[in-house]
Write a protein that holds these residues in place. Structure first.
Motif, PDB file in Angstrom:
ATOM      1  N   UNK A 155       0.825  -1.212   0.000  1.00 36.55           N
ATOM      2  CA  UNK A 155       0.000   0.000   0.000  1.00 36.55           C
ATOM      3  C   UNK A 155       0.855   1.256   0.000  1.00 36.55           C
ATOM      4  N   UNK A 156       1.941   1.238   0.746  1.00 37.57           N
ATOM      5  CA  UNK A 156       2.814   2.400   0.803  1.00 37.57           C
ATOM      6  C   UNK A 156       3.642   2.547  -0.469  1.00 37.57           C
ATOM      7  N   UNK A 157       4.025   1.438  -1.064  1.00 40.32           N
ATOM      8  CA  UNK A 157       4.914   1.483  -2.224  1.00 40.32           C
ATOM      9  C   UNK A 157       4.192   1.819  -3.521  1.00 40.32           C
ATOM     10  N   UNK A 158       2.927   1.440  -3.647  1.00 33.34           N
ATOM     11  CA  UNK A 158       2.245   1.536  -4.937  1.00 33.34           C
ATOM     12  C   UNK A 158       2.000   2.968  -5.413  1.00 33.34           C
ATOM     13  N   UNK A 159       2.112   3.933  -4.524  1.00 38.12           N
ATOM     14  CA  UNK A 159       1.900   5.331  -4.924  1.00 38.12           C
ATOM     15  C   UNK A 159       3.206   6.066  -5.163  1.00 38.12           C
ATOM     16  N   UNK A 160       4.349   5.397  -4.959  1.00 42.03           N
ATOM     17  CA  UNK A 160       5.650   6.054  -5.058  1.00 42.03           C
ATOM     18  C   UNK A 160       6.402   5.611  -6.314  1.00 42.03           C
ATOM     19  N   UNK A 161       7.236   6.499  -6.814  1.00 45.88           N
ATOM     20  CA  UNK A 161       8.040   6.183  -7.991  1.00 45.88           C
ATOM     21  C   UNK A 161       8.983   5.025  -7.676  1.00 45.88           C
ATOM     22  N   UNK A 162       9.066   4.058  -8.594  1.00 46.73           N
ATOM     23  CA  UNK A 162       9.871   2.839  -8.413  1.00 46.73           C
ATOM     24  C   UNK A 162       9.414   2.036  -7.205  1.00 46.73           C
ATOM     25  N   UNK A 163       8.175   2.232  -6.810  1.00 47.36           N
ATOM     26  CA  UNK A 163       7.648   1.479  -5.682  1.00 47.36           C
ATOM     27  C   UNK A 163       7.298   0.053  -6.037  1.00 47.36           C
ATOM     28  N   UNK A 164       6.977  -0.201  -7.311  1.00 52.47           N
ATOM     29  CA  UNK A 164       6.570  -1.533  -7.745  1.00 52.47           C
ATOM     30  C   UNK A 164       7.456  -2.020  -8.887  1.00 52.47           C
ATOM     31  N   UNK A 165       7.563  -3.332  -8.980  1.00 60.80           N
ATOM     32  CA  UNK A 165       8.228  -3.984 -10.118  1.00 60.80           C
ATOM     33  C   UNK A 165       7.327  -5.109 -10.590  1.00 60.80           C
ATOM     34  N   UNK A 166       6.979  -5.072 -11.868  1.00 60.08           N
ATOM     35  CA  UNK A 166       6.062  -6.075 -12.418  1.00 60.08           C
ATOM     36  C   UNK A 166       6.745  -6.784 -13.585  1.00 60.08           C
ATOM     37  N   UNK A 167       6.672  -8.110 -13.567  1.00 63.54           N
ATOM     38  CA  UNK A 167       7.144  -8.916 -14.690  1.00 63.54           C
ATOM     39  C   UNK A 167       5.983  -9.138 -15.644  1.00 63.54           C
ATOM     40  N   UNK A 168       6.199  -8.872 -16.921  1.00 65.20           N
ATOM     41  CA  UNK A 168       5.195  -9.118 -17.944  1.00 65.20           C
ATOM     42  C   UNK A 168       5.603 -10.297 -18.801  1.00 65.20           C
TER      43      UNK A 168
END
Length: 396
Positions: A155-168
């Motif tokens: 929740x805290x990371x999803x609103x911040x730049x580089x908060x998430x990393x997603x593999x496609x």
């Protein structure tokens, strides 16, 4: 305009401000009144300049030699605790244990969940969210992680730049299989249990499995760019890794995705199939897509191109062999011709000149008969004189 149409407009006018005031309660869809073309009205970040998914034009990507292969951490260590599978009305989600993570990035990322996007088997043949050179795949898998070095939770990371990393991971159906053949056992760990969550808001426990079996084998060739979540609220906080290698499944496996789930709840009288749950590609807006491999080495060949290359190489080898054989024969011909010319040029000389080592030794030359006769006369004369001298004189 009739009374029913006017009342509908008044209802929408009254409800829309209330929906904007409480975006979390809005039931968004991929089409319809709150479809993706209207997302930005209710979720402002969906209209941002760094949205996902995107179309990757391979000729416009930039090679970055610093991009190392991503490293799944704990993906194969699923343990004995079952996974949770649930239908959120938009996709099938599998929650992942916190000991799974992702290395090979500037920070350590912890796994949260993975989910799927697919089409409806229609004429458009869409299904994946990302496209490469304008071409979509049949489906797409997303594995979501949050930056656990900088933030305490998702929740805290999803609103911040580089908060998430997603593999496609792009998914395609392999062609030429018989009906019922399964080509990817890894995906059966999910697809075989979709019937337990057919309606929205339903969940079920499924046996834990090796998540890495869902990934492509080559984790070193991928595209990297900064983007967003592909669903509302579309936070622009995602470091995307889109693998170049596609994962293959069978047509039967794809049909399970496209036909087993409903976006409606079990209580709703009208059932709505959960299909075409992919967002349209978004503008790059001057963003750069980096590639971990050069354009030449990253070119993916179709089966037809591979066959053509193999045939071409074989024909080239045969042609080269024919040329070499011709050259060898030509060289032999000219050598034989040269030898014949030498033999003809030397035919006027004696065979003893050609084979001089076999020439017999010369015989001594005989003297002339006249000289022999003279020598014989001289010998006879000298003999006669000697006899006369040696004879004693007698007295008269």
């Amino acid at each position: 305009m009739d009374i029913s149409g006017l009342s509908l407009l008044l209802t929408l006018f009254i409800l829309r401000p209330a929906a904007k005031a409480s975006a979390e309660e809005i039931t968004w869809t991929y089409s319809g009144l709150v479809g993706q073309s209207e997302w930005s009205e209710y979720f402002p970040e969906c209209g941002g300049t760094a949205q996902s998914p995107v179309d990757v034009i391979t000729t416009q990507t930039k090679y970055d030699s610093s991009l190392i292969p991503v490293t799944p951490l704990g993906y194969s260590q699923h343990g004995n605790k079952p996974f949770t599978l649930y239908n959120n009305g938009h996709t099938a989600v599998i929650e992942l244990p916190e000991w799974m993570g992702l290395g090979g990035l500037p920070w350590l990322f912890t796994a949260v969940q993975m989910h799927l996007h697919w089409g409806s088997g229609g004429p458009s043949h869409g299904g994946s969210e990302h496209t490469i050179n304008g071409l979509s795949a049949d489906a797409e898998l997303h594995v979501v992680h949050y930056n656990s070095e900088l933030y305490p939770n998702m929740s805290a990371a999803m609103t911040q730049r580089n908060g998430l990393a997603v593999l496609g991971i792009l998914i395609v159906v392999i062609k030429g299989l018989k009906t019922g053949e399964e080509t990817n056992p890894g995906f059966n760990n999910i697809l075989n249990y979709l019937s337990r969550i057919r309606h929205a808001k339903q969940s079920a426990f499924i046996p834990a499995f090796d998540v890495q079996t869902l990934l492509p084998k080559d984790l070193g060739r991928y595209y990297r760019y900064n983007g967003s979540l592909t669903t509302p609220p579309c936070y622009q906080s995602v470091m995307w890794t889109l693998f170049n290698e596609r994962v293959q499944i069978s047509k039967a496996q794809l049909l399970k995705m496209e036909t087993l789930l409903y976006s409606s709840t079990a209580e709703e009288p009208d059932r709505m199939l959960l299909q075409d749950n992919y967002r349209a590609t978004q503008p790059l807006n001057h963003r750069v897509i980096f590639a971990s491999f050069s354009a030449e080495s990253g070119k993916e060949l179709s089966p037809g191109e591979v066959t053509a290359i193999v045939i071409g190489v074989m024909c080239g080898c045969v042609g080269l062999a024919v040329i070499v054989r011709f050259i060898v024969k030509t060289i032999r011909f000219f050598r034989l011709l040269h030898l014949e010319t030498v033999v003809v040029n030397n035919s006027s000389t004696s065979s003893w000149d050609i084979l001089h080592n076999n020439r017999p030794a010369p015989m001594p030359r005989t003297k002339k008969p006249e000289e022999d006769e003279k020598k014989q006369d001289m010998v006879m004369n000298s003999t006669s004189d000697g006899e006369i001298k040696d004879k004693p004189e007698t007295d008269p």
